[in-house]
Design a protein around this motif. Structure first.
Motif: not given
Length: 442
Positions: A1-19
């Protein structure tokens, strides 16, 4: 992944998420992040993501970053804990190691030397120390122990004898807590422990004065205890937290009832007592951030004790597992506690070893993760982290394997996201490795 805090919105997709709530897992999910905060967690599809920076996490498992409410910082260099190593630079190094290993937040309990930790914490909170690769620091400042009399050892931890305040009488304990309150400490820590009869133990009167003054200032008081008797002394004084589970004898019904009735937090502190296994030292998770010589030195020290741990005995660990089951079944509020920074509890690594110890003690992997994320965040009064849901900080641990299959998969870190920013772990790793090469070349 890109190592910065991107402006605007980032969408992390296709993940299995343990809440992080102990039960919920979302497959093929989308986590949307804006300005460091989670704005949504949905099952795919998440609608139009055209305006977002889209990062696919296909094949990855995402969980909340870990939150550690109990350890000691700044004393360990490599794999050795010694007061000679304590420094501001070493504390900052440990805060980076926490982030590298997926720990967003850390509380040091009672071993601050000359206000060094309080100063760093205050700089973080004011923005004067804006390094994004540092874990958020909480501190109890300097803790309190009984002043030894002639011929006695100090009841303080061996590595921080000069860092803690020696209480001469109850009034002195109250006065020192007033000083701590002036520093705005996040907790007050006191030790009720005679170190096997070698040290003086804080009197019940002193404990009451310490806790009462802490409560006058709205500060929680945490008591280091090992025995049922000392746990009851701490509760008599009004303590809010027991920094260890009682070991001996087995917790009786009176103690259990009092812990449940007052919803006292009891720290697990199990892996610090664990058996002297050394296989985990070969994990890339350990080896990529520490020099081989330091790892082999720790292995030698641990093997000299096999099958006993560096600290105490294997029998103690078995008793802790039994007492964990008893307390958990009774509904006591047990809270994750790696007791990082001493013995074999390496900063950033101990946190994952404690997860393993909790699963060995009977929790499911999802339950253990809840202990180390939502539950520990709540203990610190943090409502902005610990769970992957809208409105929380985007503090995420991206894993190459599912910890439900094996809790040690929390060590298979692909990326760490802190406040929405992907941490440049490779840069940190190169920095540590260059330092190792520099030391070896001298």
């Amino acid at each position: 992944m890109t190592h910065h805090h991107p402006a605007g919105t980032t969408a992390f997709t296709d993940a299995r998420v343990i809440v992080g709530d102990g039960t919920t897992v979302l497959d093929d999910a989308v986590i949307t992040v804006h300005d460091g905060l989670i704005t949504g967690v949905t099952r795919a599809p998440a609608g139009d993501l055209g305006a977002a920076n889209v990062v696919s996490l296909r094949g990855k498992t995402v969980m909340p970053a870990l939150v550690n409410p109990h350890g000691h910082i700044g004393y360990m260099r490599g794999t050795v804990c010694d007061p000679a190593f304590y420094s501001r630079d070493n504390i900052l190094d440990h805060l980076r190691r926490f982030v590298y290993h997926g720990v967003s937040t850390f509380q040091c309990l009672g071993t601050d030397w000359n206000g060094t930790e309080v100063a760093i914490r205050d700089e973080q909170r004011s923005g004067a120390l804006a390094d994004p690769d540092l874990a958020t620091l909480f501190t109890a400042g300097s803790g309190l122990v009984a002043a030894p009399t002639a011929g006695q050892a100090s009841g303080a931890p061996f590595f921080a004898v000069d860092a803690v305040h020696q209480v001469t009488d109850p009034a002195d304990g109250r006065a020192f807590v007033r000083e701590l309150a002036g520093q705005g400490v996040d907790a007050v820590k006191f030790w009720i422990d005679d170190r096997g009869g070698a040290a003086a133990k804080l009197s019940p009167e002193a404990c009451r004065e310490i806790v009462d003054e802490a409560h006058r200032h709205g500060i929680k008081a945490a008591a280091h205890i090992y025995t049922v008797e000392d746990a009851k002394t701490a509760l008599d004084a009004g303590a809010d937290i027991l920094a260890h589970m009682p070991r001996s004898p087995e917790p009786d019904q009176e103690l259990i009832d009092r812990l449940v009735d007052r919803d006292i937090a009891v720290f697990t502190s199990m892996s610090v007592q664990g058996p002297a296994r050394t296989g985990w030292l070969d994990d890339p998770f350990v080896r990529e951030t520490l020099p081989d010589a330091a790892i082999e030195d720790l292995r030698t020290r641990m093997r000299a004790r096999e099958p006993e741990p560096l600290f105490d005995t294997g029998e103690t660990f078995r008793r802790l597992q039994q007492n964990f089951a008893t307390l958990h079944q009774a509904g006591v509020r047990l809270v994750y506690s790696p007791d990082t920074g001493v013995f074999a509890q390496l900063p950033g690594v101990a946190e994952h070893r404690e997860l393993e110890a909790l699963v060995e003690a009977g929790l499911s992997p999802l339950e253990a993760i809840e202990f180390a994320t939502r539950r520990s965040s709540r203990l610190l009064g943090l409502t902005d982290r610990g769970v992957i849901e809208a409105g929380r900080r985007a503090d995420l641990l991206v894993l190459d394997a599912d910890p439900r299959d094996d809790i040690t998969n929390t060590r298979r870190i692909s990326d760490v996201v802190l406040h929405g920013r992907v941490v440049d772990r490779e840069r940190l790793r190169r920095q540590w490795q260059a330092e190792h090469e520099d030391v070896r070349a001298r």
